[in-house]
Design an enzyme around this catalytic site. Structure first.
Site, short mmCIF file in Angstrom:
data_model
loop_
_atom_site.label_atom_id
_atom_site.label_comp_id
_atom_site.label_asym_id
_atom_site.label_seq_id
_atom_site.Cartn_x
_atom_site.Cartn_y
_atom_site.Cartn_z
N LYS A 9 35.54 17.56 4.40
CA LYS A 9 35.51 17.54 2.94
C LYS A 9 35.59 18.97 2.41
O LYS A 9 34.87 19.86 2.87
CB LYS A 9 34.23 16.86 2.46
CG LYS A 9 34.14 16.70 0.94
CD LYS A 9 32.87 15.97 0.56
CE LYS A 9 32.76 15.78 -0.94
NZ LYS A 9 31.51 15.10 -1.33
N CYS A 63 34.03 10.92 -0.86
CA CYS A 63 33.13 10.81 -2.01
C CYS A 63 33.85 11.22 -3.29
O CYS A 63 34.91 10.69 -3.62
CB CYS A 63 31.87 11.63 -1.76
SG CYS A 63 30.56 11.36 -3.00
N GLU A 116 31.65 6.96 4.14
CA GLU A 116 31.15 8.33 4.27
C GLU A 116 29.83 8.36 5.04
O GLU A 116 28.91 7.59 4.75
CB GLU A 116 30.94 8.92 2.88
CG GLU A 116 30.36 10.32 2.86
CD GLU A 116 30.00 10.78 1.46
OE1 GLU A 116 29.79 11.99 1.28
OE2 GLU A 116 29.92 9.93 0.55
#
Length: 509
Positions: free
Chosen positions: A335, A384, A271
């Site tokens: 995301k 994440c 990430e």
């Protein structure tokens, strides 16, 4: 020892009972990753039941459940304060506030479960009621206020693939229900504990049988995980941008040199690994593409920027970019499930502080997708903590593997990265899909579809790891039915107890 302690706990009143509940919650946190001292639950859960037996009212039961939950979540989430210490001069004053502040709403779920259990008769009805209400509260915790299903009780078994195999049938919430039932048995006597031992052996036998099944043919794709071990304090400094980028280039080049010939190689960066905006920066993509082998693909975490007609920055996204050998952008995923306070500020304008780095909140993407990149089986990207949500990691179009990229450098050398890893491992077992995980620093790993470790890079290490991409299994029962299985089981238990209670009251009137 448990049988000697329980009568004393039932007699406790006032602040002593509250302190005992808090201490039992702390004790239960030792069962979580990375310690996995699961036997402590044989005191922590019966101890809570004993305190509920001694509670004189439902309000008192709620207080005791709240105290137990506070102890459990403060001890289990202590590592969150480390993120604030990456900039101690600005946010150090929040350290004594942040963890207890997060623990309060999480403990409230346990308080509600304790209240429900108090209304059941002492003995096996209260034991069943606590376990069922506990799981229903964990399910709610995954949805309310954007959801935070971290450290679910079933994750205590994530120290090995063997005890996790039941998650393919009932998910982590089903494991939570089994765990609460087994852990509470000492409150019912020695015969109940003996029965629990038999149930535990059966659970292990099922796991051993499932792990002994023949594996499907391999995919022919190789993965290269790259872990740069970049400290969060240095990550966004202007003078560190090129050194960090070069570190990832060098580690990739070294790993590619070790890769077997033939097949597709997917290089995975964590990430926001790139300090340059890869989706927007053709030069940065060209540098990255130069270290790829023929036919190789780079899957890299990077911020993506969106600009308006006036060329002014209008939005930023936490993204995963797919880059081909010619530097072309083959695809990107934004995301969708953002972290409150970490990636956006909730109640903006009402809270007088801003913890999110930079002057702009991240924007959310459209949701889960099955991403397709030439040469690779389709995969579901999870950035994440998107990986911690059971039943929400696979889109309608089932992919062939899961990809989790993360930056656990926020949490340093603590329990946090291991708890995150346990959640990722559980998703692989639940869905019957292999999972690759690349961490900025943390624990990078590849799990097969049974949750077995294929390769791993440890916390605080810098390097790369090669592994073949394991094949997917046929969809598991949980993959087909999802949260309806554990939720339905817990709901049926509570419904049965309510009906039994009504029938008993009718017989006595």
């Amino acid at each position: 020892m448990t049988w000697n302690v329980l009568p004393a706990l039932r007699r406790l009143t006032g602040r002593r009972a509250v302190f005992a509940a808090f201490g039992l919650g702390v004790l239960a946190a030792l069962a979580l990753p990375p310690v996995h001292a699961v036997p402590v639950l044989l005191l922590a859960i019966p101890g809570l039941l004993a305190l509920l037996d001694g509670a004189g009212s439902w309000k008192r039961a709620g207080v005791l459940g709240m105290a137990w939950g506070m102890g459990h979540h403060v001890a289990g989430l202590y590592w969150i304060s480390h993120a604030l210490l990456t900039d101690p001069w600005r946010w150090g004053w929040l350290v004594p506030v942040a963890v207890p502040g997060l623990a309060v709403p999480l403990a409230a779920y346990i308080a509600l479960a304790a209240i429900v259990a108090w209304f059941a008769r002492p003995g096996w009805p209260r034991w069943l009621a606590l376990a069922a209400a506990w799981v229903l509260m964990e399910l709610l915790r995954g949805f309310l206020f954007t959801g935070f299903p971290w450290n679910l009780t079933g994750s205590v078994w994530a120290f090995d693939a063997l005890p996790l195999q039941a998650a393919a049938l009932v998910g982590v919430h089903g494991l939570s229900l089994l765990t609460m039932l087994l852990a509470g048995l000492p409150a019912l006597g020695r015969r109940a504990v003996a029965g629990g031992a038999v149930a535990l052996l059966a659970l292990g036998g099922f796991g051993a049988w499932r792990l002994a099944q023949p594996e499907p043919a391999p995919t022919g794709v190789n993965l290269l995980l790259v872990q740069g071990n970049v400290q969060q304090e240095a990550k966004w400094r202007e003078e560190m941008r090129w050194p960090i980028f070069r570190r990832y280039l060098d580690l990739t080049r070294e790993g590619v040199a070790r890769a077997p010939a033939g097949g597709t190689l997917a290089v995975i960066w964590p990430e926001t690994a790139s300090p340059f905006l890869l989706p927007n920066d053709a030069d940065a993509r060209r540098f990255a593409a130069e270290v790829l082998p023929p036919g190789g693909v780079l899957l890299a975490g990077s911020v993506r920027a969106q600009f308006g007609a006036d060329r002014q920055l209008s939005a930023v996204f936490n993204s995963l970019s797919a880059i081909g050998q010619d530097g072309a952008l083959l695809g990107a995923y934004d995301k969708s499930h953002l972290v409150p306070f970490g990636e956006y500020m909730p109640l903006r304008g009402l809270i007088p502080i801003r913890v999110v780095q930079g002057g702009m909140d991240f924007s959310a993407g459209p949701g889960a997708v099955a991403m397709t990149v030439p040469g690779l089986p389709s995969f579901s990207p999870l950035i994440c903590y998107e990986v911690i949500f059971p039943g929400a990691v696979v889109p309608a179009e089932r992919p062939q593997w899961l990809l989790n990229v993360t930056n656990d450098a926020w949490f340093g050398f603590s329990a946090g990265p291991f708890q995150h890893l346990a959640a990722a491992r559980l998703r692989a077992v639940e869905e019957g899909l292999p999972l690759a995980r690349a961490a900025q620093t943390g624990v990078s790993a590849v799990f097969d579809a049974h949750g077995r470790v294929v390769t791993r890079i440890g916390l605080g290490e810098m390097g790369s790891a090669l592994a073949p991409l394991p094949a997917a299994l046929t969809p598991t029962l949980f993959a087909r039915l999802g949260l309806a299985i554990p939720g339905g089981a817990a709901g049926l238990i509570l419904l049965a107890l309510m009906l039994a209670g009504c029938m008993q009251r009718n017989r006595t009137t």
